[in-house]
Design a protein around this motif. Structure first.
Motif, PDB file in Angstrom:
ATOM      1  N   UNK A 312       0.818  -1.224   0.000  1.00 32.59           N
ATOM      2  CA  UNK A 312       0.000   0.000   0.000  1.00 32.59           C
ATOM      3  C   UNK A 312       0.848   1.270   0.000  1.00 32.59           C
ATOM      4  N   UNK A 313       1.992   1.202   0.671  1.00 30.48           N
ATOM      5  CA  UNK A 313       2.864   2.382   0.770  1.00 30.48           C
ATOM      6  C   UNK A 313       3.811   2.493  -0.407  1.00 30.48           C
ATOM      7  N   UNK A 314       3.910   1.407  -1.191  1.00 35.15           N
ATOM      8  CA  UNK A 314       4.884   1.358  -2.284  1.00 35.15           C
ATOM      9  C   UNK A 314       6.285   1.660  -1.754  1.00 35.15           C
ATOM     10  N   UNK A 315       6.578   1.068  -0.606  1.00 35.98           N
ATOM     11  CA  UNK A 315       7.886   1.285   0.015  1.00 35.98           C
ATOM     12  C   UNK A 315       8.275   0.080   0.842  1.00 35.98           C
ATOM     13  N   UNK A 316       9.185   0.294   1.795  1.00 37.80           N
ATOM     14  CA  UNK A 316       9.652  -0.803   2.638  1.00 37.80           C
ATOM     15  C   UNK A 316       9.533  -0.412   4.100  1.00 37.80           C
ATOM     16  N   UNK A 317       8.786  -1.188   4.846  1.00 36.27           N
ATOM     17  CA  UNK A 317       8.680  -1.004   6.292  1.00 36.27           C
ATOM     18  C   UNK A 317       8.827  -2.374   6.939  1.00 36.27           C
ATOM     19  N   UNK A 318       9.868  -2.539   7.748  1.00 33.50           N
ATOM     20  CA  UNK A 318      10.112  -3.800   8.430  1.00 33.50           C
ATOM     21  C   UNK A 318       9.486  -3.748   9.817  1.00 33.50           C
ATOM     22  N   UNK A 319       8.497  -4.594  10.024  1.00 29.77           N
ATOM     23  CA  UNK A 319       7.842  -4.657  11.320  1.00 29.77           C
ATOM     24  C   UNK A 319       8.838  -5.147  12.370  1.00 29.77           C
ATOM     25  N   UNK A 320       8.900  -4.460  13.505  1.00 28.97           N
ATOM     26  CA  UNK A 320       9.786  -4.863  14.594  1.00 28.97           C
ATOM     27  C   UNK A 320       9.045  -5.790  15.543  1.00 28.97           C
ATOM     28  N   UNK A 321       9.645  -6.926  15.810  1.00 28.67           N
ATOM     29  CA  UNK A 321       9.040  -7.878  16.746  1.00 28.67           C
ATOM     30  C   UNK A 321      10.070  -8.270  17.800  1.00 28.67           C
ATOM     31  N   UNK A 322      10.202  -7.441  18.859  1.00 31.33           N
ATOM     32  CA  UNK A 322      10.987  -7.882  20.016  1.00 31.33           C
ATOM     33  C   UNK A 322      10.178  -8.937  20.756  1.00 31.33           C
ATOM     34  N   UNK A 323      10.744  -9.538  21.749  1.00 28.90           N
ATOM     35  CA  UNK A 323      10.057 -10.633  22.433  1.00 28.90           C
ATOM     36  C   UNK A 323       8.722 -10.190  23.025  1.00 28.90           C
ATOM     37  N   UNK A 324       8.600  -8.925  23.422  1.00 27.17           N
ATOM     38  CA  UNK A 324       7.343  -8.436  23.995  1.00 27.17           C
ATOM     39  C   UNK A 324       6.204  -8.514  22.979  1.00 27.17           C
ATOM     40  N   UNK A 325       6.525  -8.336  21.693  1.00 28.24           N
ATOM     41  CA  UNK A 325       5.492  -8.367  20.653  1.00 28.24           C
ATOM     42  C   UNK A 325       5.171  -9.788  20.198  1.00 28.24           C
ATOM     43  N   UNK A 326       5.822 -10.782  20.807  1.00 27.56           N
ATOM     44  CA  UNK A 326       5.472 -12.175  20.530  1.00 27.56           C
ATOM     45  C   UNK A 326       4.168 -12.548  21.227  1.00 27.56           C
ATOM     46  N   UNK A 327       3.771 -11.734  22.175  1.00 23.48           N
ATOM     47  CA  UNK A 327       2.529 -12.006  22.899  1.00 23.48           C
ATOM     48  C   UNK A 327       1.352 -11.355  22.156  1.00 23.48           C
TER      49      UNK A 327
END
Length: 417
Positions: A312-327
């Motif tokens: 949708x953005x026609x770009x690059x965005x890398x989602x960050x997943x530290x251990x807290x976001x594993x929940x």
């Protein structure tokens, strides 16, 4: 010969500890020429090489040890006049020698040094005085005279040597960083030697708290590993790579786990010349030594969200997943409501020549995340709340840790290989 070496053992020991060179006094057979031919024999691998045959830098590093050895065994006061000790030394070694002049060699000696190196004129404190000696004309006299001025700051001294000071500042920072990494590796290596379980090395202390609890509740009565903290992603990367080269073969695997955020991914990607680990986002650093690097996995749903954002953005965005976001998001929202964790917007500055425009990345990316429950993927964690979240999550019901089970089952398989 033995008596001489017995009396100089402390000097040889210091040289070995500081320089990493095994040096012993070499005495000629004809003792009449003892003091004209006295030399060191240095050990390099299985060879014994006279110090005079080694490079100028290595010979230079021996000189202060010899002078200091004489001073410590003398009842008189010793004054050194040392001209440009940085000569023949690469700048990292110059900083190390400067530290020794300040902390060791100055204890029993008064030392006068002439230098152009920031490594030495950066020395400060109660034991050091710094002066700028320069030539200039006095009044209207045509003759040149030597002048001496007290140096009151590092910046003032830097102005005398020009661009070399800027290079040296960067080098000093790198030296300190390398020293910190080396100390971290030695500490982690000691832990490895003392352990009788496979080691899981994680980025930080809060990661350790969470993984320890997850293994406790997901694998009760099955302590298949020991988890230790490297204190940051960079140190974790350094430890894994160093273990491959300096650690002895062991039957106990070493597994590093990186957060799937910017810092973790950067450190993970720096591990080169390895093969991919099948079935996981990971690398095999050494098969014989069983050293592995793993990146926290992205769930299928998070991968789908990331693809949609970038399309949708026609770009690059890398989602960050530290251990807290594993929940799950429900767990995160409960932690937010309880004040156990705080999320922040990701901001930056857009630049175009002389124009600087503050940009809120979170607001832009959030527009392309349809499900409200996943909007946290466009944000970052306030680092100061990581500790409170780790303690909070450990008080939650056992089923809270289920999202980590599949990943930890794969880790367990690696531990048992």
């Amino acid at each position: 010969m033995n008596k001489i070496n017995e009396s100089t053992v402390s000097m040889s020991t210091k040289i070995l500890n500081e320089l990493g060179i095994q040096s012993i006094i070499d005495v000629p057979k004809d003792l009449r020429v003892l003091f004209s031919a006295l030399d060191f024999t240095t050990k390099h691998n299985d060879f014994h090489i006279p110090l005079q045959k080694r490079g100028d830098g290595l010979q230079t590093r021996h000189i202060p040890y010899i002078l200091d050895f004489v001073a410590r065994r003398s009842k008189t006061h010793h004054i050194w006049a040392y001209e440009e000790p940085e000569n023949s030394l690469e700048i990292g070694k110059a900083y190390e020698l400067a530290r020794q002049f300040k902390t060791e060699f100055s204890k029993d000696n008064q030392i006068f040094i002439t230098t152009h190196s920031p490594a030495f004129y950066d020395i400060s404190g109660d034991v050091a005085k710094r002066f700028h000696v320069y030539q200039d004309k006095r009044n209207n006299d045509s003759d040149m005279f030597s002048h001496t001025a007290v140096i009151t700051s590092r910046n003032e001294a830097d102005s005398f040597v020009g661009t070399a000071a800027f290079i040296a500042t960067r080098v000093k920072s790198l030296i300190e960083e390398h020293k910190e990494l080396k100390n971290s590796h030695l500490e982690l290596k000691k832990r490895l030697q003392e352990s009788n379980l496979p080691q899981i090395v994680v980025e930080g202390p809060t990661d350790k708290i969470i993984f320890d609890k997850a293994i406790e509740v997901l694998f009760p009565n099955d302590s298949f590993c020991e988890i230790i903290s490297a204190n940051c992603a960079t140190k974790l990367q350094s430890y894994l790579e160093a273990s491959n080269y300096v650690s002895k073969d062991t039957s106990l695997p070493i597994i590093g786990i990186f957060d799937n955020d910017m810092e973790g991914r950067v450190a993970y990607q720096k591990i080169k010349n390895v093969r991919s680990l099948e079935g996981m986002t990971g690398k095999v650093i050494s098969t014989p030594k069983k050293i592995y690097a793993l990146l926290l996995p992205l769930s299928d749903e998070i991968n789908t969200i990331q693809e949609a954002i970038n399309e949708n953005m026609d770009g690059t965005f890398n989602v960050s997943v530290p251990i807290e976001f594993m929940f799950p998001s429900g767990v995160l929202n409960s932690a937010i409501n309880d004040g156990a964790i705080e999320l922040e917007h990701i901001t930056t500055n857009a630049r175009d020549r002389d124009t600087i425009i503050p940009t809120n990345i979170t607001e832009i990316v959030s527009q392309h995340i349809e499900k409200e429950e996943y909007r946290h993927l466009a944000m970052k964690i306030n680092d100061s709340t990581k500790g409170s979240f780790a303690n909070w999550i450990c008080e939650q019901p056992d089923e809270t840790f289920t999202p980590l089970k599949e990943f930890l089952e794969q880790v367990k398989v690696l531990c048992q290989t």
